[in-house]
Design an enzyme around this catalytic site. Structure first.
Site, PDB file in Angstrom:
ATOM      1  N   GLY A  12      30.456  41.940  31.105  1.00  0.00           N
ATOM      2  CA  GLY A  12      30.353  40.522  31.455  1.00  0.00           C
ATOM      3  C   GLY A  12      30.450  39.561  30.290  1.00  0.00           C
ATOM      4  O   GLY A  12      30.015  38.410  30.405  1.00  0.00           O
ATOM      5  N   SER A  13      31.048  40.010  29.172  1.00  0.00           N
ATOM      6  CA  SER A  13      31.108  39.079  28.025  1.00  0.00           C
ATOM      7  C   SER A  13      32.021  37.883  28.318  1.00  0.00           C
ATOM      8  O   SER A  13      31.766  36.778  27.835  1.00  0.00           O
ATOM      9  CB  SER A  13      31.548  39.804  26.752  1.00  0.00           C
ATOM     10  OG  SER A  13      32.898  40.172  26.822  1.00  0.00           O
ATOM     11  N   ASN A  14      33.055  38.084  29.126  1.00  0.00           N
ATOM     12  CA  ASN A  14      33.908  36.935  29.486  1.00  0.00           C
ATOM     13  C   ASN A  14      33.182  35.993  30.439  1.00  0.00           C
ATOM     14  O   ASN A  14      33.302  34.777  30.332  1.00  0.00           O
ATOM     15  CB  ASN A  14      35.231  37.411  30.081  1.00  0.00           C
ATOM     16  CG  ASN A  14      36.210  37.814  29.000  1.00  0.00           C
ATOM     17  OD1 ASN A  14      36.782  36.965  28.326  1.00  0.00           O
ATOM     18  ND2 ASN A  14      36.363  39.108  28.784  1.00  0.00           N
ATOM     19  N   LYS A  66      39.431  48.716  51.777  1.00  0.00           N
ATOM     20  CA  LYS A  66      39.485  47.526  50.914  1.00  0.00           C
ATOM     21  C   LYS A  66      39.472  46.257  51.767  1.00  0.00           C
ATOM     22  O   LYS A  66      38.790  45.281  51.454  1.00  0.00           O
ATOM     23  CB  LYS A  66      40.771  47.576  50.075  1.00  0.00           C
ATOM     24  CG  LYS A  66      40.843  46.514  48.998  1.00  0.00           C
ATOM     25  CD  LYS A  66      42.190  46.479  48.309  1.00  0.00           C
ATOM     26  CE  LYS A  66      42.445  47.647  47.414  1.00  0.00           C
ATOM     27  NZ  LYS A  66      41.720  47.599  46.141  1.00  0.00           N
ATOM     28  N   MET A  91      37.417  45.596  37.738  1.00  0.00           N
ATOM     29  CA  MET A  91      38.300  46.750  37.639  1.00  0.00           C
ATOM     30  C   MET A  91      38.728  47.300  38.993  1.00  0.00           C
ATOM     31  O   MET A  91      38.611  48.495  39.258  1.00  0.00           O
ATOM     32  CB  MET A  91      37.639  47.823  36.766  1.00  0.00           C
ATOM     33  CG  MET A  91      37.474  47.369  35.329  1.00  0.00           C
ATOM     34  SD  MET A  91      39.012  46.702  34.636  1.00  0.00           S
ATOM     35  CE  MET A  91      38.723  46.895  32.893  1.00  0.00           C
ATOM     36  N   ARG A  92      39.196  46.391  39.864  1.00  0.00           N
ATOM     37  CA  ARG A  92      39.707  46.803  41.182  1.00  0.00           C
ATOM     38  C   ARG A  92      40.999  46.067  41.456  1.00  0.00           C
ATOM     39  O   ARG A  92      41.162  44.934  41.014  1.00  0.00           O
ATOM     40  CB  ARG A  92      38.733  46.401  42.300  1.00  0.00           C
ATOM     41  CG  ARG A  92      37.555  47.146  42.255  1.00  0.00           C
ATOM     42  CD  ARG A  92      36.721  47.246  43.490  1.00  0.00           C
ATOM     43  NE  ARG A  92      35.842  48.332  43.177  1.00  0.00           N
ATOM     44  CZ  ARG A  92      36.067  49.590  43.481  1.00  0.00           C
ATOM     45  NH1 ARG A  92      37.075  49.923  44.228  1.00  0.00           N
ATOM     46  NH2 ARG A  92      35.269  50.532  43.069  1.00  0.00           N
ATOM     47  N   ASN A 108      43.404  36.163  36.319  1.00  0.00           N
ATOM     48  CA  ASN A 108      42.835  37.339  35.654  1.00  0.00           C
ATOM     49  C   ASN A 108      43.072  37.251  34.154  1.00  0.00           C
ATOM     50  O   ASN A 108      44.053  36.652  33.714  1.00  0.00           O
ATOM     51  CB  ASN A 108      43.514  38.608  36.201  1.00  0.00           C
ATOM     52  CG  ASN A 108      42.984  39.870  35.554  1.00  0.00           C
ATOM     53  OD1 ASN A 108      41.772  40.030  35.384  1.00  0.00           O
ATOM     54  ND2 ASN A 108      43.870  40.774  35.152  1.00  0.00           N
ATOM     55  N   HIS A 110      43.649  39.633  30.796  1.00  0.00           N
ATOM     56  CA  HIS A 110      44.044  41.005  30.444  1.00  0.00           C
ATOM     57  C   HIS A 110      44.152  41.105  28.917  1.00  0.00           C
ATOM     58  O   HIS A 110      44.743  40.230  28.276  1.00  0.00           O
ATOM     59  CB  HIS A 110      45.388  41.351  31.110  1.00  0.00           C
ATOM     60  CG  HIS A 110      45.784  42.766  30.867  1.00  0.00           C
ATOM     61  ND1 HIS A 110      45.216  43.831  31.548  1.00  0.00           N
ATOM     62  CD2 HIS A 110      46.655  43.305  29.984  1.00  0.00           C
ATOM     63  CE1 HIS A 110      45.737  44.957  31.099  1.00  0.00           C
ATOM     64  NE2 HIS A 110      46.619  44.661  30.147  1.00  0.00           N
TER      65      HIS A 110
END
Ligand code: GAR
Length: 189
Positions: A12-14, A66, A91-92, A108, A110
């Site tokens: 969770g650093s972002n 899903k 991560m999904r 997102n 990356h």
């Protein structure tokens, strides 16, 4: 005031960088209204508690598909009137249910210069390949994994051989670029 949801699966650093930027008034006109997490024991949940945030935590194993768990996520996003979804180490693979409901409103981060080094291990893959220019990408989320339209990128040269040092530099860059990009997008919403 725009409402954003952050989706995270791990450290969770972002997420923390986004919260801190909002606290320092670096992103005007928005707040994190919801933290969505697919790992009931993820460290990011402690951070959400620290920032006093509502969370939607789910375990995919408890659902048939899903589409089923994403239907619950969509309901939570609607309840909190979310305008923008920011994936930060979620991560999904995002499925049709979410993509349809939040078309062009899911982004997102990356840790590589896309389209190179897609996937879960962007930093390690780039390091092992031996590239000398590294960076981060923020992009819209689409059906294609790490393949949506690019919004922002930042790069730097690294000739060292220390992957820990490299990871640290990439994360620092992420923590600057994500809040800056959200700030821009919020204004355009
Ligand atoms: C970040 O480096 C993010 O770019 C990466 O996961 C990390 C999450 O760290 N995401 C991906 O690799 C997506 N393909 P954090 O939980 O400390 O924010």
């Amino acid at each position: 005031m725009r409402q954003i949801a952050v989706f995270a699966s791990g450290r969770g650093s972002n997420y923390e960088a986004i919260e801190k930027a909002i606290l320092k008034n670096k992103i005007d006109g928005c707040r994190v209204a919801l933290l969505v997490c697919d790992k009931p024991d993820a460290p990011v949940l402690k951070l959400a508690e620290k920032f006093n945030r509502k969370t939607f935590v789910f375990d995919p194993k408890g659902y048939k598909s899903k589409a089923d768990y994403e239907a619950d996520i969509v309901e939570a996003l609607r309840d909190h009137k979310i305008d923008l979804v920011c994936l930060a180490g979620y991560m999904r693979i995002v499925g049709d249910t979410l993509l349809k409901e939040y078309k062009d409103r899911i982004i997102n981060i990356h840790p590589s210069l896309l389209p190179s080094f897609k996937g879960k291990n962007g930093i390690k893959d780039a390091f092992e390949y031996g590239v000398k220019v590294f960076g981060v990408t923020i992009h819209y989320v689409s059906k294609e994994i790490d393949g949506g339209r690019i919004i922002a990128q930042r790069a730097f040269e690294y000739y060292g051989d220390d992957i820990v040092e490299l990871e640290d530099r990439i994360h620092k860059l992420e923590h600057e670029l994500y809040p800056q990009t959200i700030k821009k997008l919020i204004k355009e919403l």
